[in-house]
Design an enzyme around this catalytic site. Structure first.
Site, PDB file in Angstrom:
ATOM      1  N   HIS A   1       0.866  -1.185   0.000  1.00 19.38           N
ATOM      2  CA  HIS A   1       0.000   0.000   0.000  1.00 19.38           C
ATOM      3  C   HIS A   1       0.907   1.241   0.000  1.00 19.38           C
ATOM      4  O   HIS A   1       0.925   2.018   0.950  1.00 19.38           O
ATOM      5  CB  HIS A   1      -0.906  -0.017   1.225  1.00 19.38           C
ATOM      6  CG  HIS A   1      -2.131   0.841   1.085  1.00 19.38           C
ATOM      7  ND1 HIS A   1      -2.299   1.753   0.068  1.00 19.38           N
ATOM      8  CD2 HIS A   1      -3.255   0.912   1.841  1.00 19.38           C
ATOM      9  CE1 HIS A   1      -3.464   2.361   0.214  1.00 19.38           C
ATOM     10  NE2 HIS A   1      -4.069   1.855   1.289  1.00 19.38           N
TER      11      HIS A   1
ATOM     12  N   TRP B   1      -7.795  -4.634  12.059  1.00 18.41           N
ATOM     13  CA  TRP B   1      -7.415  -6.018  12.338  1.00 18.41           C
ATOM     14  C   TRP B   1      -8.082  -6.982  11.364  1.00 18.41           C
ATOM     15  O   TRP B   1      -7.668  -8.129  11.246  1.00 18.41           O
ATOM     16  CB  TRP B   1      -7.824  -6.396  13.758  1.00 18.41           C
ATOM     17  CG  TRP B   1      -7.141  -5.610  14.830  1.00 18.41           C
ATOM     18  CD1 TRP B   1      -6.018  -4.830  14.711  1.00 18.41           C
ATOM     19  CD2 TRP B   1      -7.537  -5.522  16.203  1.00 18.41           C
ATOM     20  NE1 TRP B   1      -5.701  -4.270  15.915  1.00 18.41           N
ATOM     21  CE2 TRP B   1      -6.613  -4.672  16.848  1.00 18.41           C
ATOM     22  CE3 TRP B   1      -8.583  -6.077  16.939  1.00 18.41           C
ATOM     23  CZ2 TRP B   1      -6.705  -4.366  18.209  1.00 18.41           C
ATOM     24  CZ3 TRP B   1      -8.678  -5.776  18.289  1.00 18.41           C
ATOM     25  CH2 TRP B   1      -7.748  -4.928  18.909  1.00 18.41           C
TER      26      TRP B   1
ATOM     27  N   CYS C   1      -4.674   4.571   9.202  1.00 20.26           N
ATOM     28  CA  CYS C   1      -5.048   4.941   7.829  1.00 20.26           C
ATOM     29  C   CYS C   1      -6.552   5.059   7.615  1.00 20.26           C
ATOM     30  O   CYS C   1      -6.974   5.501   6.549  1.00 20.26           O
ATOM     31  CB  CYS C   1      -4.411   3.989   6.824  1.00 20.26           C
ATOM     32  SG  CYS C   1      -5.068   2.316   6.845  1.00 20.26           S
ATOM     33  N   LEU C   2      -7.354   4.671   8.601  1.00 21.08           N
ATOM     34  CA  LEU C   2      -8.808   4.800   8.557  1.00 21.08           C
ATOM     35  C   LEU C   2      -9.427   3.899   7.476  1.00 21.08           C
ATOM     36  O   LEU C   2      -8.754   3.584   6.499  1.00 21.08           O
ATOM     37  CB  LEU C   2      -9.227   6.257   8.347  1.00 21.08           C
ATOM     38  CG  LEU C   2      -8.710   7.263   9.382  1.00 21.08           C
ATOM     39  CD1 LEU C   2      -9.197   8.669   9.028  1.00 21.08           C
ATOM     40  CD2 LEU C   2      -9.114   6.884  10.796  1.00 21.08           C
TER      41      LEU C   2
ATOM     42  N   ARG D   1      -3.448  11.936   1.832  1.00 20.91           N
ATOM     43  CA  ARG D   1      -3.685  10.961   0.772  1.00 20.91           C
ATOM     44  C   ARG D   1      -3.991  11.678  -0.540  1.00 20.91           C
ATOM     45  O   ARG D   1      -3.540  11.265  -1.607  1.00 20.91           O
ATOM     46  CB  ARG D   1      -4.834  10.024   1.142  1.00 20.91           C
ATOM     47  CG  ARG D   1      -4.504   8.961   2.170  1.00 20.91           C
ATOM     48  CD  ARG D   1      -3.429   7.991   1.706  1.00 20.91           C
ATOM     49  NE  ARG D   1      -3.768   7.331   0.469  1.00 20.91           N
ATOM     50  CZ  ARG D   1      -4.549   6.257   0.360  1.00 20.91           C
ATOM     51  NH1 ARG D   1      -5.067   5.706   1.441  1.00 20.91           N
ATOM     52  NH2 ARG D   1      -4.800   5.718  -0.810  1.00 20.91           N
TER      53      ARG D   1
END
Length: 199
Positions: A20, A118, A156-157, A183
Site C-alpha cells: 500500500h 485487524w 489509515c482509517l 492521501r
C-alpha cells in the site's frame, strides 16, 4: 505487476494484498509536517496486523533512517521476504528493525504509534477469531503513555474501536486527519510525476 508488465503507460499500485505504497507517502508526509523533514533516528512502533500497510510503511521508514518496532500476534507477522528487505534498508540507512509479540515492548521509546484494521477486506468471516487474537493490541491512553513524551498516533482509517480508543484518535496526539488529507496531495503528486509534471 502483471498489468505493469504489459502496459505502455505507468501503473500506480493504489492497493494490493502485499503493498500500500500511497498510504506510506501520506503517513511519512504527516510525520514530516509534525517533526520536520529529517525523520532519521525517530522510532515508529507498529501495533497490530502484519499487513500491506505495515509492509510499505516499514520499507519507507527504513529508507528514512527510522527505527521500526513491530508488535504482532503470533501468526500475524509481516511477510518474511519484505521484512528481510526492510532490515537491509535499515542497516544501510542507520535505522533498526525489532519484532515482538508484546505491544508494550514495541512502544517503549517510540515517537510514533501506528495501527490499522485487524480485519481487512475479504477477511470479514474471520472477525471473531481476529478480535480474540488481537486482545491486548488496542492503542489506548495507557499504551500511548508508555511511548516517548510527545509521541503521536497514526491510523489509515476507517478505524474500529477495538483497534484504538476515542481518547487516542480524537486527542492532540492523533495525526489521523492530516494523514487522511495527505492521501489527496500525495496521490496527486504521484500522478503529476508520472505525467512528467514534477521535476
Amino acid at each position: 505487476e502483471e498489468l505493469a508488465k504489459y502496459s505502455a503507460v505507468p501503473i500506480i499500485n493504489a492497493l494490493s494484498d502485499l503493498h500500500h505504497p500511497l498510504q506510506t507517502l501520506a503517513d511519512l508526509m504527516a510525520l514530516q509536517q509534525h517533526f520536520g523533514s529529517d525523520l532519521s533516528g525517530k522510532t515508529l512502533a507498529w501495533v497490530g496486523d502484519g499487513n500491506n500497510v505495515l509492509h510499505d510503511l516499514m520499507l519507507g521508514c527504513a529508507k528514512m533512517g527510522m527505527n521500526v518496532n513491530i508488535a504482532t500476534p503470533t501468526g500475524y507477522e509481516p511477510n518474511s521476504g519484505i521484512l528481510q528487505t526492510t532490515m537491509g534498508l535499515a542497516s544501510e540507512n542507520g535505522g533498526s528493525i525489532m519484532t515482538t509479540t508484546v505491544a508494550d515492548e514495541a512502544v517503549k521509546g517510540a515517537d510514533v504509534i501506528v495501527t490499522d484494521t485487524w480485519v481487512s477486506m475479504g477477511q470479514e468471516d474471520e472477525y471473531a477469531k481476529r478480535v480474540k487474537d488481537f486482545d491486548g493490541y488496542q492503542v489506548n491512553p495507557e499504551l500511548m503513555a508508555k511511548a516517548n513524551p510527545g509521541a503521536v498516533f497514526l491510523h489509515c482509517l476507517p478505524r474500529h474501536p477495538e483497534e484504538v480508543t476515542d481518547e487516542v484518535i480524537y486527542s492532540e496526539q492523533s495525526l489521523v486527519f492530516p494523514e487522511a488529507e495527505n492521501r489527496m496531495w500525495t496521490v496527486m503528486a504521484v500522478m503529476a510525476a508520472q505525467l512528467g509534471k514534477v521535476e
